[in-house]
Scaffold this motif. Sequence first.
Motif, PDB file in Angstrom:
ATOM      1  N   UNK A 133       0.880  -1.169   0.000  1.00  0.00           N
ATOM      2  CA  UNK A 133       0.000   0.000   0.000  1.00  0.00           C
ATOM      3  C   UNK A 133       0.913   1.214   0.000  1.00  0.00           C
ATOM      4  N   UNK A 134       0.879   2.047  -1.072  1.00  0.00           N
ATOM      5  CA  UNK A 134       1.826   3.163  -1.164  1.00  0.00           C
ATOM      6  C   UNK A 134       1.815   4.037   0.099  1.00  0.00           C
ATOM      7  N   UNK A 135       2.993   4.401   0.567  1.00  0.00           N
ATOM      8  CA  UNK A 135       3.254   5.218   1.767  1.00  0.00           C
ATOM      9  C   UNK A 135       2.736   4.582   3.068  1.00  0.00           C
ATOM     10  N   UNK A 136       2.260   3.403   3.013  1.00  0.00           N
ATOM     11  CA  UNK A 136       1.710   2.823   4.238  1.00  0.00           C
ATOM     12  C   UNK A 136       2.277   1.435   4.535  1.00  0.00           C
ATOM     13  N   UNK A 137       2.475   0.634   3.537  1.00  0.00           N
ATOM     14  CA  UNK A 137       2.857  -0.753   3.805  1.00  0.00           C
ATOM     15  C   UNK A 137       3.881  -1.208   2.774  1.00  0.00           C
ATOM     16  N   UNK A 138       5.088  -1.347   3.243  1.00  0.00           N
ATOM     17  CA  UNK A 138       6.150  -1.867   2.387  1.00  0.00           C
ATOM     18  C   UNK A 138       6.687  -3.139   3.012  1.00  0.00           C
ATOM     19  N   UNK A 139       6.980  -4.075   2.175  1.00  0.00           N
ATOM     20  CA  UNK A 139       7.501  -5.331   2.703  1.00  0.00           C
ATOM     21  C   UNK A 139       8.925  -5.553   2.169  1.00  0.00           C
ATOM     22  N   UNK A 140       9.887  -5.672   3.084  1.00  0.00           N
ATOM     23  CA  UNK A 140      11.262  -5.964   2.669  1.00  0.00           C
ATOM     24  C   UNK A 140      11.414  -7.476   2.577  1.00  0.00           C
ATOM     25  N   UNK A 141      11.694  -7.939   1.381  1.00  0.00           N
ATOM     26  CA  UNK A 141      11.722  -9.390   1.177  1.00  0.00           C
ATOM     27  C   UNK A 141      13.138  -9.944   1.085  1.00  0.00           C
ATOM     28  N   UNK A 142      14.114  -9.081   0.856  1.00  0.00           N
ATOM     29  CA  UNK A 142      15.480  -9.575   0.665  1.00  0.00           C
ATOM     30  C   UNK A 142      16.438  -8.428   0.962  1.00  0.00           C
TER      31      UNK A 142
END
Lengths: 209, 221
Positions: free
Chosen positions: A128-137
């Motif tokens: 979700x832009x500016x709200x939810x970022x997921x770092x996967x690597x």
Amino acid sequence: MVRGSPPLALILTSAILGGCVDVYQPMTGLHRPIAIDIGYTNFADLDLRVRCRASAAMDASQAGELCRRVARLFENQGARVEVLRDGAPPIDDAEEAAAEGETPKAPRAALSIEIAGREIRRDTTTIIPWAWEHTSDYTIAQDISIRDESGFLLAADTFVFRFVSRIGFFSDAEEQFSADFYGQLSQLALNAKVRRRVLAEGQARPGSG
Amino acid sequence: MEFWIYVLLFSLPSLVEYARDPVAGPLAPDLMAGAGEALRGLDCEAISHVTARERYPGRVTAPPPRGDLLDRQAVVCRARLMPPGVRRARDEAILGDLRRSSEEMAGLVAGLADPLRERTWLVEVYYPDPQVAAKVQFATKNALLEQGVRVTDRAPTLAAGDVEVLGRIDPQRAWPLACTRYVATDSLGAGDALMGVALRDRRATILNVGYCADGDWRWLR
């Protein structure tokens, strides 16, 4: 050795029942064998100063937390540890004693450890832009340098590691990383301590006491 | 439902990339067969796509001419010569780093001032395991030869009484004393010098180096 891919049913079951877990991959330095046992008092005769530099890979609070853990690691092994604030100038024992009007005492072995993190790669997915970022690597390098009282570089190493998120049920990635990182750090400090002692012997000429 | 479709669409590029990740992807072949152990047997280096193309021109594809949706990176891994756990940890650490450390030690001797450098060098290694000591000695002699230093296979000798005395005193005093005895017994001649490589602490994974010339012992590292 030939190994088969996991069956599709298992992947689907994992996707439905499992969650995201971290996988830890030691890339350089961290999985080298160590000869030291960190359960013993390896640094009973040592004064240690630890400084953790904040960077893009490690913000100020993370750097502070890392330094506290490193301090505990060496205190458990018998060292007297002082955590230096990032950016503080190096402290000179003789100057400090002179400023306080004391006669300088016979110096104990003193080492300064500096830890600086570098981010090599980070993959983030914006859900979700500016709200939810997921770092996967992400791949991080930790540059470690250990110096003596005069600032002479006794030991330096770079530990590179990677964390990857993937579907799974159980992860001991953090425990594995901690065991590797603190073990290697202790080994590096012991190697530095030995080198310092040998160099001091080299400077003391025969007959000089 | 739409939300999850968006999630899937956004993470699709990453999923595609992970699926092709040779060591940690969800479809990695080692997933079911002790991936953790397999990863610990590899030394890896993360390099850029451009560097990977330069080093492995036939194996790394060129980036698309109009740019790439993914930020690509190459991870180059080399399997270790010996699997973890076969050798003792200290021996493995010493031998795993032997090429670099022997070159570094030889460099210290090669960097000495000319009258010393021009001597014939004997190499003695003090390490708890004789097999490892022999490997270290061989590597050190090779490294010295590569740096143009004259080396001999001759070993310095001491009388039994000297060895007994030296074995009982601490290393700090033993090395200078041994050096004096080598010269006094003519084991080391005027044109010789001895390079001593030693493990000074059984918990350490570094080798220390010093030299003996004209009855005088000095630590270099």
